[in-house]
Enzyme design. Sequence first.
Site, PDB file in Angstrom:
ATOM      1  N   GLY A 265      52.506 -45.506  44.141  1.00  0.00           N
ATOM      2  CA  GLY A 265      51.995 -46.823  44.482  1.00  0.00           C
ATOM      3  C   GLY A 265      53.089 -47.693  45.069  1.00  0.00           C
ATOM      4  O   GLY A 265      52.997 -48.145  46.212  1.00  0.00           O
ATOM      5  N   GLU A 268      60.297 -50.180  42.464  1.00  0.00           N
ATOM      6  CA  GLU A 268      61.013 -51.438  42.270  1.00  0.00           C
ATOM      7  C   GLU A 268      62.492 -51.418  42.616  1.00  0.00           C
ATOM      8  O   GLU A 268      63.257 -52.232  42.079  1.00  0.00           O
ATOM      9  CB  GLU A 268      60.852 -51.857  40.807  1.00  0.00           C
ATOM     10  CG  GLU A 268      61.644 -51.009  39.780  1.00  0.00           C
ATOM     11  CD  GLU A 268      60.861 -49.870  39.135  1.00  0.00           C
ATOM     12  OE1 GLU A 268      59.861 -49.419  39.728  1.00  0.00           O
ATOM     13  OE2 GLU A 268      61.258 -49.427  38.045  1.00  0.00           O
ATOM     14  N   ASN A 269      62.970 -50.534  43.516  1.00  0.00           N
ATOM     15  CA  ASN A 269      64.389 -50.499  43.887  1.00  0.00           C
ATOM     16  C   ASN A 269      64.961 -51.904  43.999  1.00  0.00           C
ATOM     17  O   ASN A 269      64.346 -52.779  44.582  1.00  0.00           O
ATOM     18  CB  ASN A 269      64.558 -49.812  45.246  1.00  0.00           C
ATOM     19  CG  ASN A 269      63.732 -48.566  45.364  1.00  0.00           C
ATOM     20  OD1 ASN A 269      63.882 -47.647  44.580  1.00  0.00           O
ATOM     21  ND2 ASN A 269      62.811 -48.554  46.317  1.00  0.00           N
ATOM     22  N   HIS A 301      53.949 -56.679  39.633  1.00  0.00           N
ATOM     23  CA  HIS A 301      54.551 -55.630  38.798  1.00  0.00           C
ATOM     24  C   HIS A 301      55.971 -55.284  39.281  1.00  0.00           C
ATOM     25  O   HIS A 301      56.918 -55.305  38.506  1.00  0.00           O
ATOM     26  CB  HIS A 301      53.648 -54.394  38.816  1.00  0.00           C
ATOM     27  CG  HIS A 301      54.153 -53.263  37.978  1.00  0.00           C
ATOM     28  ND1 HIS A 301      53.734 -53.060  36.681  1.00  0.00           N
ATOM     29  CD2 HIS A 301      55.045 -52.275  38.239  1.00  0.00           C
ATOM     30  CE1 HIS A 301      54.346 -51.996  36.188  1.00  0.00           C
ATOM     31  NE2 HIS A 301      55.143 -51.497  37.111  1.00  0.00           N
ATOM     32  N   GLU A 302      56.101 -54.981  40.559  1.00  0.00           N
ATOM     33  CA  GLU A 302      57.417 -54.567  41.071  1.00  0.00           C
ATOM     34  C   GLU A 302      58.397 -55.727  40.999  1.00  0.00           C
ATOM     35  O   GLU A 302      59.566 -55.539  40.681  1.00  0.00           O
ATOM     36  CB  GLU A 302      57.314 -54.030  42.498  1.00  0.00           C
ATOM     37  CG  GLU A 302      56.327 -52.876  42.701  1.00  0.00           C
ATOM     38  CD  GLU A 302      56.434 -51.759  41.678  1.00  0.00           C
ATOM     39  OE1 GLU A 302      57.550 -51.499  41.183  1.00  0.00           O
ATOM     40  OE2 GLU A 302      55.398 -51.146  41.353  1.00  0.00           O
ATOM     41  N   GLU A 324      58.125 -49.845  31.601  1.00  0.00           N
ATOM     42  CA  GLU A 324      56.775 -49.788  32.176  1.00  0.00           C
ATOM     43  C   GLU A 324      55.731 -50.489  31.303  1.00  0.00           C
ATOM     44  O   GLU A 324      54.918 -51.250  31.798  1.00  0.00           O
ATOM     45  CB  GLU A 324      56.373 -48.342  32.473  1.00  0.00           C
ATOM     46  CG  GLU A 324      57.230 -47.669  33.558  1.00  0.00           C
ATOM     47  CD  GLU A 324      57.271 -48.434  34.881  1.00  0.00           C
ATOM     48  OE1 GLU A 324      56.452 -49.349  35.087  1.00  0.00           O
ATOM     49  OE2 GLU A 324      58.156 -48.120  35.712  1.00  0.00           O
TER      50      GLU A 324
HETATM   51  N1  PHE Z   1      58.521 -47.231  38.757  1.00  0.00           N
HETATM   52  C1  PHE Z   1      57.346 -47.323  39.584  1.00  0.00           C
HETATM   53  C2  PHE Z   1      56.512 -48.460  38.983  1.00  0.00           C
HETATM   54  O1  PHE Z   1      55.845 -48.373  38.041  1.00  0.00           O
HETATM   55  C3  PHE Z   1      56.513 -46.107  39.612  1.00  0.00           C
HETATM   56  C4  PHE Z   1      57.153 -44.905  40.231  1.00  0.00           C
HETATM   57  C5  PHE Z   1      57.723 -43.921  39.432  1.00  0.00           C
HETATM   58  C6  PHE Z   1      57.164 -44.745  41.594  1.00  0.00           C
HETATM   59  C7  PHE Z   1      58.295 -42.801  39.988  1.00  0.00           C
HETATM   60  C8  PHE Z   1      57.717 -43.629  42.162  1.00  0.00           C
HETATM   61  C9  PHE Z   1      58.292 -42.644  41.362  1.00  0.00           C
HETATM   62  O2  PHE Z   1      56.583 -49.548  39.284  1.00  0.00           O
HETATM   63 ZN    ZN Z   2      56.507 -50.028  36.871  1.00  0.00          ZN
END
Ligand code: PHE
Ligand code: ZN
Length: 737
Positions: A265, A268-269, A301-302, A324
Amino acid sequence: MKKPLIKYLKDYRPPAFLVDRVNLDIDLFDDHALVNATLEIRRNEDISDPSPSLFLDGRELELLSIDLDGTPLTSADYETKEEGILVKPGKKPCVLKLTTRIYPRENTSLEGLYMAGDTFLTQCEAEGFRRITYFPDRPDVMSRYTVRITADKTRYPVLLSNGDLVSTEDAGNGRHRVCFEDPFPKPCYLFALVAGDLACVEDRYVTQEGKTVSLKFFVDHGDEDKCAHAMESLKKSMRWDEETFGLCYDLSTYMIVATHAFNAGAMENKGLNIFNSKYVLARPETATDTDYQLIEGVIGHEYFHNWTGNRVTLNSWFQLSLKEGLTVFRDQEFSSDTGSRAIKRITDVRTLRAGQFPEDAGPMAHPIRPESYIEMNNFYTATVYNKGAEVIRMIHTLLGKDGFRKGMDLYFQRFDGKAVTTEDFVKSMEDAGGVDLSQFRLWYSQAGTPRIRVERQFDPKARAYTLVFEQTIPDTPGQTDKRPMRIPVTLSLLDGNGKALPLDSNPGHAEKTPVNREARETFRFENIAEEPVPSLFRGFSAPVNVDAGYSHEELMFLMAHDTDAFNRWDAAQVLVLSAMNGLIELRRMGKTPVMDQRLIDAFEKTLLDTEADKALIAQILTIPTETELGDRMESIDVEAIHEARDFFMESLAKALYVHFRNVFENNRESGPYTIDPASMARRKLKNTALSYLALVEYNRADFVFNEFTQAANMTDKLATLTFLADMEHELADRALD
Ligand code: PHE
Ligand code: ZN
């Protein structure tokens, strides 16, 4: 076959070496990329290991050179392992330089650096950074990054990485080079790089601290006019986190890249989110109300991860729910505050019951903090995310809003810039909230959805009412004989008019959250004049299955009168489910199905309710899908479910035709399309009424086709198209064409 390597939570050890700084110099070419990594390494003081070694993970890398403090290492100086190399850096801080060659075009793993169309893109969570360079690829190694990217100027005019752009230069041969610096230490799973030919949509935001942040969306050329809603959502998220948790954004730029080819989806880098376009791009002609809501939720969320996940991160992947579960809770709260809280809750519980409950009852059941894993990518589950959010919500309920805020403040005060555990979070909540959460911690280690059976007794002479709660936690793979958990039960006792009775001497206290701690526990209420109907687990106060033994009459009463919107909806769900089971049973016995008149009356009341939120009425009128119905049955008879559902809806439509027609006409679109909660609720109710009319209307295909042609937005278009597609009619084909 190779035996899979299982990693255990109990084996966790902090790293023997830390990497304070990472310098990456990345050269992108047509058929490969060169990665020069400079790592500033030092011993971890907290670890006493006389002869520590440093394991650098690596996958599908071509190692061209490696040197330690300027001296080239030969293969005799390090040990080559299956998925990495082992070096012995010694006591003093040192600098390790590595050059690797990688092949992004051939990388189809969707991890590391790969091509999405003509764009270079990274995805490093969970363990993808090891496909870029050799590195201790674990979240408890946090470093400050400086990243240089060099690539062809015309084909890759946009070059991005985390943090602030500090320089741009010509690199000769038609190439250019940028340099990014991220001042915040981060685990390598938050590293990101993007190179491509993308359009940029810009805006700005001033934080509560007075800092101006430039907001940039990078999208395919031609998509610039579809970013407005996502941009608004981003600004709303930033404001919300300031107002709700006192958390401001920390860099001067926030970038979001939207691509059609992103597998997950969104990600969040740090300072450079990468999104699937589905969660960014929207216009009334292309997006439905649901799409708009999803975009707002995922953008939120991000963004919220910047504090819960990035500034405070995980010490190992076993702690995934720390970021999460908490971040899902935060995005749920955000959407509840910007839209309708009750509807958001109903939708989230629907998702939980449809996705997480079956997981928790099946062969894949695992606690929200798993004890072991083979492939981390398989642990991005509904349990870690959605049940994780429910566990945070229960802490919120137990501490109250102010207590929870204090707990969050303490959590950031203690752990900003650190890699921690769910235990660290719970301890902060416990210390700040002044509550004992020792028994509550079982929610992190025990899998399975608890079952609660409720017994009710009224003693008119003593004017006393008692509720007995019995909890059992089903066995799950590898876990039996579980201990009772601490379960918050938000409840009210309703009198004959649906009014909540005062529960202590203060007449304003009509809702209470006692806590069920024992396998069997009694709550007694005094001064109760007549037998009430209890409204239990209001707002779904715990992720459990409840059997309260309600009669048909009581459920209809709750459906019509409960002041808790969630429980009104839930009562309707239980009624519909039991009616559906009845219909399926009749069919099995070869009898003609009959519709319960009392149920028709209950739905009539709902349709005529002019006070309730229109979206709530629509939710109550939405019969569970065939999948949802099947999930709750011991054995799934597909055909019987299908027929029972059709019969049920058709009977309602015939009996209440005039009301459906009125609701439909009274809620038509008037004026321009807007996506405020009231307009979305109105459309939802109108289209729900239409779903019934589409079953019984005279010349129904013409009727729906006419609505389809006139639909002026995607929500109405898609709703009418869906109803048409269910009819075997030439107009359905025309609409689909
Ligand atoms: N960390 C992301 C999210 O929940 C999900 C994600 C995990 C995307 C692994 C790509 C790979 O916001
Ligand atoms: Zn997340």
